[in-house]
Design an enzyme around this catalytic site. Structure first.
Site, PDB file in Angstrom:
ATOM      1  N   SER A 176      61.824  67.612  14.690  1.00  9.96           N
ATOM      2  CA  SER A 176      62.404  67.055  15.912  1.00  9.96           C
ATOM      3  C   SER A 176      63.911  67.157  15.992  1.00  9.96           C
ATOM      4  O   SER A 176      64.469  67.093  17.091  1.00  9.96           O
ATOM      5  CB  SER A 176      61.992  65.585  16.057  1.00  9.96           C
ATOM      6  N   HIS A 204      56.153  67.405  19.032  1.00  7.63           N
ATOM      7  CA  HIS A 204      57.059  68.206  19.851  1.00  7.63           C
ATOM      8  C   HIS A 204      56.532  69.609  20.163  1.00  7.63           C
ATOM      9  O   HIS A 204      57.216  70.387  20.816  1.00  7.63           O
ATOM     10  CB  HIS A 204      58.432  68.297  19.175  1.00  7.63           C
ATOM     11  N   LYS A 238      55.480  62.860  25.370  1.00  8.09           N
ATOM     12  CA  LYS A 238      56.568  63.845  25.421  1.00  8.09           C
ATOM     13  C   LYS A 238      56.196  64.919  26.447  1.00  8.09           C
ATOM     14  O   LYS A 238      56.355  64.713  27.637  1.00  8.09           O
ATOM     15  CB  LYS A 238      56.838  64.387  24.025  1.00  8.09           C
TER      16      LYS A 238
END
Length: 388
Positions: A176, A204, A238
């Site tokens: 990240s 992610h 996300k």
């Protein structure tokens, strides 16, 4: 009783004190922050789905149908048909036999190691693994071993010497703070040779990497058919733009996690409206390839525009584009310089990143335009004193 006044003052003196900003309105490329309009490069809403009309409509319809709370833990009466449908869709989307829906990624990463391991077992972590994996490893009671970042050869050496009956290797898929990728195919092969499970945290990469955004395992060509020892953890707050997380993998392993992960068992289930919104997000992720293509185009534009600056942009195939500044104070000063120009890009300092690698963590969104990125490039070049 300890007084933390001096401790807080020391954090501030080291440029390590954190400050919350108050954001008004909906998430997007432009945010109102502390009353000021800012071009934002700090969100994890990589595909720009947090305000997608189809997802919002699904959430509203689910609120009308289910209300706003699950009212109980999933193992009592909080697991509804919206949660069940989402789990089936997540399993199909990731190509795994089964999925289990957690309240968030941190809770998943705390619960999974504790369900699988205990005293006498061993867990191996990549040195740059997320804090949630580190905390989960510590809570499990297993022996914790850390291997150098992305060093599969070193991991194989320590696995070969490990005598524990149960072994788990855990790693981020996309790191990240650096934006680089774990060598998942190699890690899966090493774990298979030494009888270890592999837990992949794809917070992610889910939605961003792989065919139709199916994640980092798909991107690396690791399939459930040939890697039943791999557990896949993805987050839905996300790229999916909603909230929650899930673990997917072998049906027996996932069943055991459901039976033993305390962070699943002893917490109220997420509201059904979030599960319904996440289901809608999966459909958009699968359909809208242009969003991933836009991220690739913007990243290439940024790389070209910052090539001759005194700060180093780390290579990353993802929406995370870290600009290494070095010391804490200059990184925070650069962040402030951008804020004064109406651009919000966060400075990340130790202990989140290693000492001497403070950085701006530039996060791209599919809703950014080339003009947005050009504005950021111009501001950074101006701050560096480089001619346009």
């Amino acid at each position: 009783m300890h007084d933390f006044t001096q401790d807080l003052a020391e954090l501030a003196a080291q440029s390590l004190a954190r400050t919350r900003r108050v954001v008004a309105g909906a998430q997007g490329p432009v945010l109102e922050v502390d009353g000021q309009a800012c071009l934002s490069f700090c969100s994890n809403d990589y595909l720009g789905l947090s305000n997608h009309p189809d997802i919002v409509a699904s959430c509203i319809a689910a609120a009308d149908q289910y209300g706003v709370g699950a009212a109980a833990s999933a193992l009592i009466s909080g697991h509804g048909d919206a949660h069940e449908q989402l789990e089936r869709e997540l399993a199909a989307f990731t190509g795994q036999p089964r999925a289990l829906y957690f309240s968030n990624g941190y809770m998943a990463n705390l619960g999974i190691p504790c369900a699988l391991l205990g005293a006498g077992d061993t867990i191996f972590l990549d040195r740059l693994s997320h804090a949630s994996l580190i905390d989960g490893a510590r809570l499990s009671g297993a022996e914790l071993r850390v291997f150098p970042h992305n060093d599969t050869a070193r991991l194989e050496q320590v696995l070969a010497r490990c005598k524990s009956a149960r072994k788990l290797v855990a790693t981020d898929a996309v790191f990240s703070m650096d934006g680089d990728l774990a060598p998942l195919a190699e890690l899966a092969a090493v774990c298979a040779r030494h009888g270890a499970w592999l837990l992949v945290d794809d917070a992610h990469g889910f939605g961003v990497l792989g065919p139709q955004g199916r994640g980092s395992l798909a991107h690396a060509g690791v399939s459930a058919l040939h890697a039943p020892h791999v557990l896949y953890m993805g987050t839905l707050g996300k790229a999916a733009g909603v909230a929650g997380a899930f673990v997917a993998g072998d049906a027996t392993l996932v069943e055991w996690i459901m039976q033993r992960a305390r962070t699943y068992m002893f917490t109220t289930a997420n509201p059904p409206l979030l599960a319904a919104a996440a289901s809608a997000a999966l459909r958009v992720i699968e359909r809208d390839e242009w969003r991933r293509e836009r991220l690739r185009e913007l990243a290439a534009q940024l790389t070209l525009g910052l090539a001759d600056l005194p700060w180093r942009l780390l290579p990353s195939p993802t929406a995370i584009q870290p600009l290494i500044v070095g010391d804490n104070a200059p990184a925070r000063a650069l962040m402030q310089s951008l804020r004064e120009q109406g651009i919000w890009t966060p400075a990340i300092c130790p202990p989140t990143v290693p000492k001497g690698t403070a950085r701006l963590r530039i996060s791209l969104s599919a809703l950014h335009t080339p003009a947005h990125v050009e504005r950021l490039i111009d501001a950074l070049r101006q701050a560096a004193g480089v001619r346009q």
